[in-house]
Design a protein around this motif. Sequence first.
Motif, PDB file in Angstrom:
ATOM      1  N   ALA A 220       0.838  -1.201   0.000  1.00 19.43           N
ATOM      2  CA  ALA A 220       0.000   0.000   0.000  1.00 19.43           C
ATOM      3  C   ALA A 220       0.869   1.245   0.000  1.00 19.43           C
ATOM      4  O   ALA A 220       1.741   1.405   0.858  1.00 19.43           O
ATOM      5  CB  ALA A 220      -0.919   0.005   1.215  1.00 19.43           C
TER       6      ALA A 220
ATOM      7  N   PHE B  50       0.364   5.576  -0.233  1.00 19.61           N
ATOM      8  CA  PHE B  50      -0.730   6.494   0.057  1.00 19.61           C
ATOM      9  C   PHE B  50      -0.168   7.874   0.342  1.00 19.61           C
ATOM     10  O   PHE B  50       1.042   8.050   0.570  1.00 19.61           O
ATOM     11  CB  PHE B  50      -1.527   6.012   1.279  1.00 19.61           C
TER      12      PHE B  50
ATOM     13  N   LEU C 229      -5.266  -2.987   7.275  1.00 18.25           N
ATOM     14  CA  LEU C 229      -4.718  -3.741   6.151  1.00 18.25           C
ATOM     15  C   LEU C 229      -4.533  -5.214   6.517  1.00 18.25           C
ATOM     16  O   LEU C 229      -4.851  -6.118   5.723  1.00 18.25           O
ATOM     17  CB  LEU C 229      -3.384  -3.116   5.739  1.00 18.25           C
TER      18      LEU C 229
ATOM     19  N   ARG D  73      -6.680  -8.197   4.601  1.00 18.55           N
ATOM     20  CA  ARG D  73      -5.684  -8.480   3.571  1.00 18.55           C
ATOM     21  C   ARG D  73      -6.143  -9.503   2.538  1.00 18.55           C
ATOM     22  O   ARG D  73      -5.654  -9.513   1.409  1.00 18.55           O
ATOM     23  CB  ARG D  73      -4.380  -8.953   4.213  1.00 18.55           C
TER      24      ARG D  73
ATOM     25  N   ALA E 159      -9.386  -1.633  -1.228  1.00 21.15           N
ATOM     26  CA  ALA E 159      -9.235  -0.180  -1.303  1.00 21.15           C
ATOM     27  C   ALA E 159     -10.467   0.524  -0.761  1.00 21.15           C
ATOM     28  O   ALA E 159     -10.372   1.480   0.020  1.00 21.15           O
ATOM     29  CB  ALA E 159      -8.963   0.239  -2.748  1.00 21.15           C
TER      30      ALA E 159
ATOM     31  N   LEU F 231      -4.371   6.616  -2.940  1.00 21.55           N
ATOM     32  CA  LEU F 231      -4.088   5.276  -2.407  1.00 21.55           C
ATOM     33  C   LEU F 231      -3.837   4.325  -3.574  1.00 21.55           C
ATOM     34  O   LEU F 231      -4.610   4.318  -4.537  1.00 21.55           O
ATOM     35  CB  LEU F 231      -5.266   4.794  -1.561  1.00 21.55           C
TER      36      LEU F 231
ATOM     37  N   LEU G 243      -2.986   0.121  -4.114  1.00 25.29           N
ATOM     38  CA  LEU G 243      -2.842  -1.209  -3.512  1.00 25.29           C
ATOM     39  C   LEU G 243      -2.452  -2.210  -4.608  1.00 25.29           C
ATOM     40  O   LEU G 243      -3.033  -2.190  -5.698  1.00 25.29           O
ATOM     41  CB  LEU G 243      -4.151  -1.658  -2.868  1.00 25.29           C
TER      42      LEU G 243
END
Length: 408
Positions: free
Chosen positions: A347, A349, A372, A376, A384, A403, A405
């Motif tokens: 991640a 951000f 997270l 996961r 997200a 963000l 991911l």
Amino acid sequence: MNGPGIDYHAVFQALPGAVALLTPSLVYADVNEAFVAMCGRTREQLIGRYLFDVFPDNPDDPAATGTHNLRLSLERVLATGEPDTMALQRYDVESPDRPGQWLKRYWSPVNVPVLAPDGTVALLLHRVEEVTELIHARGAHGDTDRARALESELYTRARELQEVNERLRLAHAREREVALHLQEAMLPAPRLLGHHHAAVRYRPATGALNVCGDWYDLVDLPGRTAVAVGDVVGHGLRAAGVMGLLRSALSAASRVADGPARALEVLDLYSRDVAGAESTTAVSVVIDWDGHVLTYSSAGHPPPVLCHADGTVEFLDRATDPPLGARPEPSPRPQARLPFTDGAVLALFTDGLVERRREDIDTGLHRLADALARHRASPPEALADTLLDELTPPTGITDDTALILLRL
């Protein structure tokens, strides 16, 4: 008694002035005795009721502005978390003893946010100083014409202030809309990276004008992917333009540099010739898919988070340097490596996701790491959305948020 021997309710009641506490939905939560005496209402007529149900504008005066101006002030405090001192307002108040009869009142309000531990606005402290008697006293001492002239001037100034506020609001709204469209056009669309899907999100600040400084980027390379996020200081069209220049420059540098540190060094050199780029933060991560290694470097940016398949979380914080242009002369930047296994989640951000007013950023980082780890197993797109829903305060984010991911 609350806290270390302090009776805060007694302190509130003893404040030297008329003070009310309002919820974010503008409902009276508490008032002190001075406020009750000033407004001519009982506590029972105030507590639990909507502010503008208790004190609406005079329906017989189509030019009345008190309600409108006060609402704008309170909304500014809610959106910014900053105090707002209003100009002197004429606010007609319906007589509590004679319904339908409206009394001219002159109030000087100050609205102050009371922040929750997470930095959101929990309450609004609404303090009112009344100057009605001062104006009436001028007339009582034979200066009637001057008193009327002062009343007329105050009323005119209040209406002018309302008009100026409205013009500023419309101008900022137009700039915000143009800047958001510009940013949307410059940011890359999410796409498949080989067999790996990246979920990307951008959320502008709720109810605020400081948008369009955040960016993200993804660059496909042979056997590798370079992922980056950054944050320009400032807001509006200028920040959006600077963001576009820096994103493009880092994207190009990532394609030819021999690692993320070198790419940020090139970006640092370039940023020194871009007005408004100073103090920009950025972080770049290169994913080696075959070697299962992350190589990263940060220019003053919050560290990315790697969540392993077993739920263990690591911050990519061993290669952090000052923001772009922070040093008098450019210098080599640090770089670090971190192995990963299949099924891990990376991640990246910007600070809007984790920062809260009057809260240490480590609290927000650990809040993100916990969320997270718990979610996961979700697909990147669903993950997200879940992270944004869980980490966004009830009053909305107060800064832009980008963000990215990736399932590794």
